[in-house]
Design a protein around this motif. Sequence first.
Motif, short mmCIF file in Angstrom:
data_model
loop_
_atom_site.label_atom_id
_atom_site.label_comp_id
_atom_site.label_asym_id
_atom_site.label_seq_id
_atom_site.Cartn_x
_atom_site.Cartn_y
_atom_site.Cartn_z
N ARG A 89 22.06 37.26 -37.21
CA ARG A 89 21.27 36.50 -38.18
C ARG A 89 19.80 36.46 -37.78
N MET A 90 19.50 36.41 -36.52
CA MET A 90 18.11 36.43 -36.07
C MET A 90 17.45 37.76 -36.39
N GLU A 96 13.19 40.17 -42.41
CA GLU A 96 12.64 39.56 -43.62
C GLU A 96 11.18 39.19 -43.45
N VAL A 97 10.82 38.63 -42.30
CA VAL A 97 9.42 38.28 -42.04
C VAL A 97 8.56 39.54 -41.98
N ARG A 98 9.08 40.59 -41.37
CA ARG A 98 8.33 41.85 -41.31
C ARG A 98 8.11 42.42 -42.72
N ARG A 99 9.09 42.23 -43.59
CA ARG A 99 8.99 42.78 -44.95
C ARG A 99 8.07 41.95 -45.84
N THR A 100 8.17 40.61 -45.74
CA THR A 100 7.40 39.75 -46.65
C THR A 100 6.09 39.26 -46.05
N GLY A 101 6.02 39.19 -44.73
CA GLY A 101 4.84 38.66 -44.08
C GLY A 101 4.79 37.14 -44.05
N GLU A 102 5.78 36.47 -44.64
CA GLU A 102 5.80 35.01 -44.71
C GLU A 102 6.67 34.44 -43.59
N PRO A 103 6.20 33.36 -42.92
CA PRO A 103 7.02 32.75 -41.87
C PRO A 103 8.27 32.09 -42.45
N ALA A 127 7.73 34.22 -37.30
CA ALA A 127 6.43 34.51 -37.92
C ALA A 127 5.83 35.75 -37.28
N ARG A 128 4.85 36.32 -37.97
CA ARG A 128 4.14 37.49 -37.43
C ARG A 128 3.27 37.10 -36.25
N LEU A 129 3.15 38.03 -35.30
CA LEU A 129 2.24 37.87 -34.17
C LEU A 129 1.36 39.11 -34.15
N GLY A 130 0.17 38.99 -34.71
CA GLY A 130 -0.68 40.17 -34.86
C GLY A 130 -0.14 41.07 -35.96
N SER A 131 -0.48 42.34 -35.91
CA SER A 131 -0.06 43.27 -36.95
C SER A 131 1.24 44.00 -36.61
N ARG A 132 1.66 43.97 -35.34
CA ARG A 132 2.80 44.78 -34.93
C ARG A 132 4.03 43.95 -34.54
N ILE A 134 6.59 40.39 -33.93
CA ILE A 134 7.18 39.22 -34.57
C ILE A 134 7.52 38.21 -33.48
N LEU A 135 7.11 36.96 -33.70
CA LEU A 135 7.38 35.87 -32.76
C LEU A 135 8.52 35.02 -33.30
#
Length: 396
Positions: A89-90, A96-103, A127-132, A134-135
């Motif tokens: 699930r993680m 999903e965050v990588r695809r949408t950009g939303e936390p 959430a995203r961490l920079g451009s590459r 995911i945190l």
Amino acid sequence: MDSTWLVLLSLALGLVVGAGFVWLLHSAASRSHRATEIVSPTVPDGVDQVLEALPTAGIVVDPSNNVVRASAGAYGLGLVWNAALSQARMVELVDEVRRTGEPIAEDLELARSTLGDATVQLTVRVARLGSRYILLLADDRTEAVRLEQVRRDFVANISHELKTPIGAISVLAEALESAPDDQEQVRHFASRLTSEAGRLARLTQDIIDLSRLQAAEIVPHAERVSIDEVVASAVDQNRVLAESRGIQLATGRASHAVVFGDESVLTTAVHNLVSNAVRYSPDKTRVGIGTRLADGVVEIAVTDQGPGIPSEDLERVFERFYRVDQARSRATGGTGLGLSIVKHAVQNHGGEVRVWSQPGRGSTFTIRLPEAEHIAPSADVTASETAEVAQGERTR
């Protein structure tokens, strides 16, 4: 003339070839550098320090979902295995965050490992961490969820336990009102009314006692307490009920042991054990109460010849309102809080309570407390410091 042109042409050709070779080397080096960056990515500065400082579990994953950074808490919760997220699930949340950009924030119940059925309750934020990168942050709420469930169960159990005697009192009062001239019925209903009122009073007092014990981690006013006097007082409180059923209360020889604590609280704890033993013992049997001092530990053991406790219930007998046999417990007048009071009273004195039991062979409950002489506090030690010393002795 021809030879001069040949020389110039050779020089020009050499320069072109050399420049091309240098360009090829530079291009190859650039490609190698970019490949190195992809294979061995570098997370933004300061992320390592942030992960170490966070009270929650923290994980950083790269575009291929490889775990490039993880805190000790993440490993402790079993969220990372072999440089990858261990929970499907993680992985879905990260994608999903990588695809949408939303936390995203979500509450999850996850298996702690594949080796057992233990689960953890987590609040996960991704959430995203920079451009590459995911945190992923995971807050362990397992204990908070458990305590909330205990609170809900406690409220529900109190409501149920209070409802029974209150309802009975109401019905008996109506019966008394409808039969004022029948002396036999009046005496019968009055006796029942007194019994239910006593049950309600005992339940209320047990709730108050348990709340006080749970509110204090240590004994606020500790004094030297004689264990022999505690046992004698607890036995005397149960002697009338025991004799009415032909149950012998057998006490061993004096131990002369002394502990630091609250005499009334310790007496209540031992009284509850003796009372349980008497209530669950068959008529004309024997309940043994013995004390022993060994290696700085005072032991108070209460043994009955009752029906015993199944092994699957042994771990739960100290829970509030937990009863092995609901019908029998209600018939004997128990509130379901006695053993829970024993547990918290003993823990507040830096001790522990143990149980041994087998169906058909009776039960033995043993209170273990640190001896006062073994602790040997100085005259100016405060009560709270004494209790803390006792706690340390128990955990050594």
